[in-house]
Design a protein around this motif. Sequence first.
Motif, PDB file in Angstrom:
ATOM      1  N   LYS A  76       0.967  -1.088  -0.014  1.00 50.26           N
ATOM      2  CA  LYS A  76      -0.093   0.247  -0.110  1.00 50.26           C
ATOM      3  C   LYS A  76       0.988   1.375  -0.287  1.00 50.26           C
ATOM      4  CE  LYS A  76      -1.377   1.766   3.521  1.00 50.26           C
ATOM      5  NZ  LYS A  76      -2.248   2.208   4.886  1.00 50.26           N
ATOM      6  N   ASN A  77       1.807   1.332   0.912  1.00 49.78           N
ATOM      7  CA  ASN A  77       2.506   2.620   0.917  1.00 49.78           C
ATOM      8  C   ASN A  77       3.433   2.566  -0.395  1.00 49.78           C
ATOM      9  OD1 ASN A  77       1.943   2.866   3.355  1.00 49.78           O
ATOM     10  ND2 ASN A  77       3.434   1.972   4.765  1.00 49.78           N
ATOM     11  N   THR A  78       4.189   1.736  -0.792  1.00 44.86           N
ATOM     12  CA  THR A  78       4.683   1.624  -2.132  1.00 44.86           C
ATOM     13  C   THR A  78       4.085   2.249  -3.208  1.00 44.86           C
ATOM     14  OG1 THR A  78       6.102  -0.068  -1.157  1.00 44.86           O
ATOM     15  CG2 THR A  78       6.355   0.446  -3.657  1.00 44.86           C
ATOM     16  N   LEU A  79       2.776   1.392  -3.469  1.00 43.59           N
ATOM     17  CA  LEU A  79       2.072   1.919  -4.579  1.00 43.59           C
ATOM     18  C   LEU A  79       1.489   3.273  -4.577  1.00 43.59           C
ATOM     19  CD1 LEU A  79       0.076  -1.607  -5.102  1.00 43.59           C
ATOM     20  CD2 LEU A  79       1.862  -0.645  -6.585  1.00 43.59           C
ATOM     21  N   LEU A  80       1.178   4.021  -3.155  1.00 38.64           N
ATOM     22  CA  LEU A  80       0.633   5.133  -3.073  1.00 38.64           C
ATOM     23  C   LEU A  80       1.819   6.100  -3.452  1.00 38.64           C
ATOM     24  CD1 LEU A  80      -1.394   4.991   0.106  1.00 38.64           C
ATOM     25  CD2 LEU A  80      -2.384   5.318  -1.988  1.00 38.64           C
ATOM     26  N   MET A  81       2.873   5.826  -3.039  1.00 36.57           N
ATOM     27  CA  MET A  81       4.190   6.511  -3.417  1.00 36.57           C
ATOM     28  C   MET A  81       4.375   6.720  -4.811  1.00 36.57           C
ATOM     29  SD  MET A  81       8.405   6.320  -2.208  1.00 36.57           S
ATOM     30  CE  MET A  81       8.378   4.648  -3.074  1.00 36.57           C
ATOM     31  N   SER A 196       2.834   9.104 -25.511  1.00 39.22           N
ATOM     32  CA  SER A 196       3.811   8.130 -25.380  1.00 39.22           C
ATOM     33  C   SER A 196       5.203   8.784 -24.577  1.00 39.22           C
ATOM     34  CB  SER A 196       4.699   7.741 -26.668  1.00 39.22           C
ATOM     35  OG  SER A 196       5.044   9.091 -27.430  1.00 39.22           O
ATOM     36  N   SER A 197       5.231   9.856 -24.673  1.00 39.38           N
ATOM     37  CA  SER A 197       6.422  10.499 -23.757  1.00 39.38           C
ATOM     38  C   SER A 197       6.073  10.635 -22.145  1.00 39.38           C
ATOM     39  CB  SER A 197       6.765  11.943 -24.251  1.00 39.38           C
ATOM     40  OG  SER A 197       7.375  11.853 -25.282  1.00 39.38           O
ATOM     41  N   MET A 198       4.693  10.972 -22.266  1.00 39.43           N
ATOM     42  CA  MET A 198       4.104  10.946 -20.670  1.00 39.43           C
ATOM     43  C   MET A 198       4.256   9.557 -20.150  1.00 39.43           C
ATOM     44  SD  MET A 198       0.805  13.414 -21.139  1.00 39.43           S
ATOM     45  CE  MET A 198       0.939  14.961 -21.877  1.00 39.43           C
ATOM     46  N   VAL A 199       3.818   8.643 -21.084  1.00 42.93           N
ATOM     47  CA  VAL A 199       3.746   7.157 -20.397  1.00 42.93           C
ATOM     48  C   VAL A 199       5.111   6.584 -19.886  1.00 42.93           C
ATOM     49  CG1 VAL A 199       3.422   4.764 -21.039  1.00 42.93           C
ATOM     50  CG2 VAL A 199       1.821   6.430 -21.668  1.00 42.93           C
ATOM     51  N   ALA A 200       6.364   6.945 -20.931  1.00 49.10           N
ATOM     52  CA  ALA A 200       7.682   6.775 -20.685  1.00 49.10           C
ATOM     53  C   ALA A 200       8.192   7.279 -19.418  1.00 49.10           C
ATOM     54  CB  ALA A 200       8.511   7.059 -21.909  1.00 49.10           C
ATOM     55  N   LEU A 201       7.905   8.771 -19.090  1.00 47.16           N
ATOM     56  CA  LEU A 201       8.065   9.212 -17.980  1.00 47.16           C
ATOM     57  C   LEU A 201       7.401   8.891 -16.681  1.00 47.16           C
ATOM     58  CD1 LEU A 201       9.182  11.897 -16.399  1.00 47.16           C
ATOM     59  CD2 LEU A 201       7.236  12.981 -16.925  1.00 47.16           C
ATOM     60  N   GLY A 202       6.186   8.096 -16.952  1.00 43.36           N
ATOM     61  CA  GLY A 202       5.438   7.839 -15.844  1.00 43.36           C
ATOM     62  C   GLY A 202       6.288   6.453 -15.194  1.00 43.36           C
ATOM     63  N   ILE A 203       6.816   5.619 -16.295  1.00 44.43           N
ATOM     64  CA  ILE A 203       7.015   4.208 -16.150  1.00 44.43           C
ATOM     65  C   ILE A 203       8.685   4.587 -15.435  1.00 44.43           C
ATOM     66  CG2 ILE A 203       8.167   2.244 -17.225  1.00 44.43           C
ATOM     67  CD1 ILE A 203       6.102   2.253 -19.007  1.00 44.43           C
ATOM     68  N   PHE A 204       9.337   5.358 -15.745  1.00 41.50           N
ATOM     69  CA  PHE A 204      10.766   5.889 -15.508  1.00 41.50           C
ATOM     70  C   PHE A 204      10.571   6.273 -14.109  1.00 41.50           C
ATOM     71  CE2 PHE A 204      12.456   6.806 -19.725  1.00 41.50           C
ATOM     72  CZ  PHE A 204      13.623   5.726 -19.655  1.00 41.50           C
ATOM     73  N   THR A 205       9.481   7.077 -13.934  1.00 37.35           N
ATOM     74  CA  THR A 205       9.233   7.634 -12.530  1.00 37.35           C
ATOM     75  C   THR A 205       8.782   6.551 -11.440  1.00 37.35           C
ATOM     76  OG1 THR A 205       8.375  10.019 -13.488  1.00 37.35           O
ATOM     77  CG2 THR A 205       7.788   9.373 -10.957  1.00 37.35           C
ATOM     78  N   ALA A 206       8.037   5.569 -11.886  1.00 37.43           N
ATOM     79  CA  ALA A 206       7.641   4.591 -11.049  1.00 37.43           C
ATOM     80  C   ALA A 206       8.806   3.757 -10.607  1.00 37.43           C
ATOM     81  CB  ALA A 206       6.386   3.666 -11.671  1.00 37.43           C
ATOM     82  N   ILE A 258       7.169  -5.842 -12.286  1.00 30.63           N
ATOM     83  CA  ILE A 258       6.939  -6.997 -13.213  1.00 30.63           C
ATOM     84  C   ILE A 258       5.610  -6.574 -13.978  1.00 30.63           C
ATOM     85  CG2 ILE A 258       6.724  -9.264 -13.663  1.00 30.63           C
ATOM     86  CD1 ILE A 258       8.407  -9.975 -11.671  1.00 30.63           C
ATOM     87  N   VAL A 259       4.551  -6.457 -13.118  1.00 24.62           N
ATOM     88  CA  VAL A 259       3.429  -6.138 -13.614  1.00 24.62           C
ATOM     89  C   VAL A 259       3.208  -4.942 -14.465  1.00 24.62           C
ATOM     90  CG1 VAL A 259       0.658  -5.679 -12.983  1.00 24.62           C
ATOM     91  CG2 VAL A 259       2.079  -7.388 -11.854  1.00 24.62           C
ATOM     92  N   ILE A 260       4.126  -3.811 -14.101  1.00 22.19           N
ATOM     93  CA  ILE A 260       3.831  -2.315 -14.683  1.00 22.19           C
ATOM     94  C   ILE A 260       4.551  -2.625 -16.113  1.00 22.19           C
ATOM     95  CG2 ILE A 260       4.965  -0.108 -14.734  1.00 22.19           C
ATOM     96  CD1 ILE A 260       4.190  -0.164 -11.579  1.00 22.19           C
ATOM     97  N   TYR A 261       5.832  -3.439 -16.122  1.00 21.91           N
ATOM     98  CA  TYR A 261       6.424  -3.546 -17.403  1.00 21.91           C
ATOM     99  C   TYR A 261       5.890  -4.476 -18.362  1.00 21.91           C
ATOM    100  CZ  TYR A 261      10.061  -5.176 -20.822  1.00 21.91           C
ATOM    101  OH  TYR A 261      10.600  -5.491 -21.936  1.00 21.91           O
ATOM    102  N   VAL A 262       4.838  -5.452 -17.815  1.00 25.72           N
ATOM    103  CA  VAL A 262       4.159  -6.459 -18.678  1.00 25.72           C
ATOM    104  C   VAL A 262       3.239  -5.440 -19.417  1.00 25.72           C
ATOM    105  CG1 VAL A 262       2.739  -8.391 -18.928  1.00 25.72           C
ATOM    106  CG2 VAL A 262       4.908  -8.415 -17.482  1.00 25.72           C
ATOM    107  N   ILE A 263       2.422  -4.545 -18.652  1.00 24.49           N
ATOM    108  CA  ILE A 263       1.227  -3.855 -19.109  1.00 24.49           C
ATOM    109  C   ILE A 263       1.713  -2.709 -20.012  1.00 24.49           C
ATOM    110  CG2 ILE A 263      -0.574  -2.363 -18.504  1.00 24.49           C
ATOM    111  CD1 ILE A 263      -0.695  -3.846 -15.810  1.00 24.49           C
ATOM    112  N   PHE A 264       2.851  -1.987 -19.772  1.00 22.99           N
ATOM    113  CA  PHE A 264       3.174  -0.853 -20.560  1.00 22.99           C
ATOM    114  C   PHE A 264       4.293  -0.947 -21.239  1.00 22.99           C
ATOM    115  CE2 PHE A 264       0.830   0.860 -16.710  1.00 22.99           C
ATOM    116  CZ  PHE A 264      -0.281   1.331 -17.555  1.00 22.99           C
ATOM    117  N   GLN A 265       4.922  -2.149 -21.402  1.00 22.40           N
ATOM    118  CA  GLN A 265       6.351  -2.350 -22.178  1.00 22.40           C
ATOM    119  C   GLN A 265       6.292  -1.690 -23.633  1.00 22.40           C
ATOM    120  OE1 GLN A 265       7.574  -6.006 -23.375  1.00 22.40           O
ATOM    121  NE2 GLN A 265       5.566  -7.045 -23.218  1.00 22.40           N
TER     122      GLN A 265
END
Length: 279
Positions: A76-81, A196-206, A258-265
């Motif tokens: 919970k804490n990690t996902l909220l952050m 697409s740049s926003m999604v890339a930034l979101g993944i980098f930030t995550a 792993i879940v984030i990468y599979v969904i947004f690769q």
Amino acid sequence: MDSMETKQKLTRVLIHVILILVSITMLVPFAWMILTAFKTVTEATSVNPFVIFPKEWRTDSFKTVMENMNFVILYKNTLLMIFFRVLCAVLTATMAGYAFGRLHFKGRDLGFSLVLFQMMVPAQIFIIPQYLMVSKMGMLNTIFALVFPGMVTAFGTFLLRQGYMGLPNDLEEAARLDGCNIGQTFLFIMAPLTRSSMVALGIFTAVFAFKDLMWPMIVNTDKDMLVLSSALAKMQGQYTSKFPELMAASLIACIPMIVIYVIFQKQFIEGIATSGGKL
């Protein structure tokens, strides 16, 4: 002609062999983590290089860490952050990137130079001022404290600026002819084209938020406000460490990424290819 084609084929084969070897090398630590999680402490600390696979695949380490660590709170804490850092980073970087990339105003170049300067210096320099700011606000041991350093991102501003600069000027001119002001042009015309740049930034930030260790350990010392990275660090003993339990907890902690990468690769690859950003 045949010799040229043969040379090109050999070059491609050599490149693929090198890439496969590099990929295997990068997967070795992950494979070692999985195998160690199913070993006993004796097997995990053995100096015998030929002890690769466990003699008996044991799940005791997973049961122990599930009993001793509250993964519900840690997740919970990690996902909220991660969620709030991604949200703040994308919002601020999208607006700042558009301003630096498409608008003309006094001090623009100086402002962007300051952004680049922030990217050049180590992030550890800002830890003490940021900690004092959070402490003065009385927000230690909160989700806000975890999110605070990632609310504005210099890397994201640079990434989105590159994305906006790659768009043709005709789009803005057409929007002005249709009666759009700066806000409407940004919101309805330009911003959707940098998705697409926003999604890339979101993944980098995550990813950056997930592996952030020093800041969460400094601002959140309450056990109910720990994130996965700081909880794993606290499992490391001063003199001894139970590596099977540590690797089992690490394997469980990898699940969100792993879940984030599979969904947004797909979006991740598109964002890097079209924005010109680099790690």
